[in-house]
Design a protein around this motif. Structure first.
Motif, short mmCIF file in Angstrom:
data_model
loop_
_atom_site.label_atom_id
_atom_site.label_comp_id
_atom_site.label_asym_id
_atom_site.label_seq_id
_atom_site.Cartn_x
_atom_site.Cartn_y
_atom_site.Cartn_z
N LYS A 135 -3.71 4.67 7.62
CA LYS A 135 -3.31 3.41 6.99
C LYS A 135 -1.89 3.03 7.40
O LYS A 135 -1.60 1.85 7.64
CB LYS A 135 -3.41 3.51 5.48
N ASN A 148 5.47 3.57 2.23
CA ASN A 148 4.60 2.47 1.81
C ASN A 148 4.66 1.34 2.81
O ASN A 148 5.58 1.27 3.65
CB ASN A 148 4.94 1.99 0.40
N TYR A 154 1.54 5.09 0.39
CA TYR A 154 1.04 6.31 0.98
C TYR A 154 1.68 7.46 0.20
O TYR A 154 2.65 8.08 0.63
CB TYR A 154 1.38 6.37 2.46
N TYR A 155 1.12 7.70 -0.96
CA TYR A 155 1.74 8.53 -2.00
C TYR A 155 2.18 9.90 -1.51
O TYR A 155 3.31 10.33 -1.76
CB TYR A 155 0.75 8.68 -3.17
N HIS A 156 1.30 10.60 -0.81
CA HIS A 156 1.61 11.97 -0.41
C HIS A 156 2.61 12.04 0.73
O HIS A 156 3.16 13.10 1.03
CB HIS A 156 0.33 12.71 -0.03
N ASP A 207 0.86 -1.18 0.00
CA ASP A 207 0.00 0.00 0.00
C ASP A 207 0.90 1.23 0.00
O ASP A 207 1.69 1.43 0.92
CB ASP A 207 -0.90 -0.01 1.24
N HIS A 214 -6.23 9.92 5.90
CA HIS A 214 -6.33 8.60 5.28
C HIS A 214 -4.96 7.91 5.28
O HIS A 214 -4.85 6.73 5.66
CB HIS A 214 -6.84 8.73 3.84
N GLU A 215 -3.93 8.61 4.84
CA GLU A 215 -2.63 7.97 4.68
C GLU A 215 -1.92 7.72 6.00
O GLU A 215 -1.29 6.67 6.19
CB GLU A 215 -1.77 8.79 3.72
#
Length: 338
Positions: free
Chosen positions: A113, A30, A24-26, A22, A109-110
């Motif tokens: 997660k 990951n 966590y782009y921003h 997964d 969100h990130e």
């Protein structure tokens, strides 16, 4: 909202389970990284608007919690810094969320997660920010007991797949009470509880008359602000309602501490000097770290007490076992004497 849960982060999106990694782009992180090692001990997520404030909170945490920094090193942000700036100090994450609900929502969100992947069970999310007060003087700290939107509605509305979703946005009263009580031990810090109004912009949504667009009168403005004040609103800002709705949905404990920079029942303009604004923000920091230090001390005391309790239980169990063995053992002995 429930005060605690064995693992509130278990309620996350089930589709995440199907992802091998997964991203966590921003955040630039990951789930393939050793996130458990780096973030598994997190207890508090302190959220603020600007990167500079996130660093200031982290530096304050180092001193307040006496966290050692290895010689020759300094606090540096974790991951990407284009959108957010995140620091970790002991059990604390200090991270900027930008301005407004959309930016905050991505971060929540990130980060959530990330903490779920790290095995964090029961974190406390706290927004530390600035706000306009309603009948509250500059420098005071408002601890949110509830949230309303710009129409004074006590719920968060979000459009999902074309549908309007309403989510509860209550706050944890027990934590709010403890935060306000913590101010009693801090000289010069005035804290109070109240409902927070969250708006989608700084000017029209908050009834200011000093923006580039204003289609209402000064009298209209004061009528609305007075109505909000009578409804229990004590401060206005741009993020708390989303934080509360998000945390309620996932059963995550949350709180908000905002320092007042202007009393909106008197003026729209923030005229405080940079030094005064820094002092105002320090009031909020002193309050949250007074609370955290007390929680950490309580946890240490419980750890010390628990082994003693276990030892007493073991002693009782051994005593019962000895008594049991003695009874069983004497019967053959008595039989043999006979």
């Amino acid at each position: 909202m429930s005060g605690s849960s064995a693992n509130p982060l278990r309620h996350l999106n089930p589709h995440i389970v199907d992802l091998q990694v997964d991203y966590y782009y921003h955040l630039g992180l990951n789930s393939g990284m050793d996130v458990k090692k780096e973030f598994g001990d997190v207890k508090y997520v302190l959220l603020c608007g600007s990167p500079l404030r996130a660093q200031m909170i982290a530096e304050f945490a180092v001193e307040a919690l006496n966290v050692p920094i290895p010689f020759g090193t300094k606090l540096t942000p974790i991951g990407k810094t284009e959108r957010y700036s995140m620091f970790k100090v002991g059990p604390i994450i200090s991270v900027s969320h930008g301005m407004g609900r959309p930016s905050l929502s991505i971060l929540l969100h990130e980060v959530t997660k990330l903490l779920s992947a790290a095995g964090v069970a029961d974190p406390l999310y706290v927004r530390i920010g600035t706000c306009g007060g309603l009948g509250v003087s500059a420098g005071s700290v408002v601890v949110s007991t509830g949230c309303v939107d710009a129409a004074l509605r006590p719920y968060q509305e979000q459009i999902v797949l074309g549908n309007i979703i309403r989510r509860e946005c209550s706050m944890d009263k027990q934590i709010a009470d403890a935060l306000v009580a913590a101010a009693d031990d801090i000289e010069g810090v005035a804290a109070l509880q109240g409902i927070t109004m969250t708006t989608d912009d700084f000017y029209e949504g908050q009834g200011r008359v000093d923006g580039a667009i204003c289609e209402y009168t000064i009298d209209d403005k004061f009528k609305f602000l007075q109505k909000a004040h009578e409804a229990g609103v004590r401060n206005i800002e741009m993020e708390v309602q989303y934080l509360a709705a998000f945390c309620n949905k996932l059963n995550i404990r949350c709180a908000t501490i905002c320092c007042v920079v202007v009393n909106r029942l008197e003026t729209d303009q923030v005229k405080s000097t940079p030094q005064m604004l820094e002092d105002f923000q320090m009031n909020a920091l002193k309050l949250i770290f007074s609370y955290i230090k007390k929680q950490e001390q309580n946890a240490k005391d419980a750890e010390i007490k628990e082994p003693a309790t276990k030892k007493r239980r073991l002693s009782v169990d051994e005593s019962e076992q000895d008594s049991h063995h003695f009874t069983v053992g004497t019967e053959p002995h008595t039989h043999l004497v006979r």
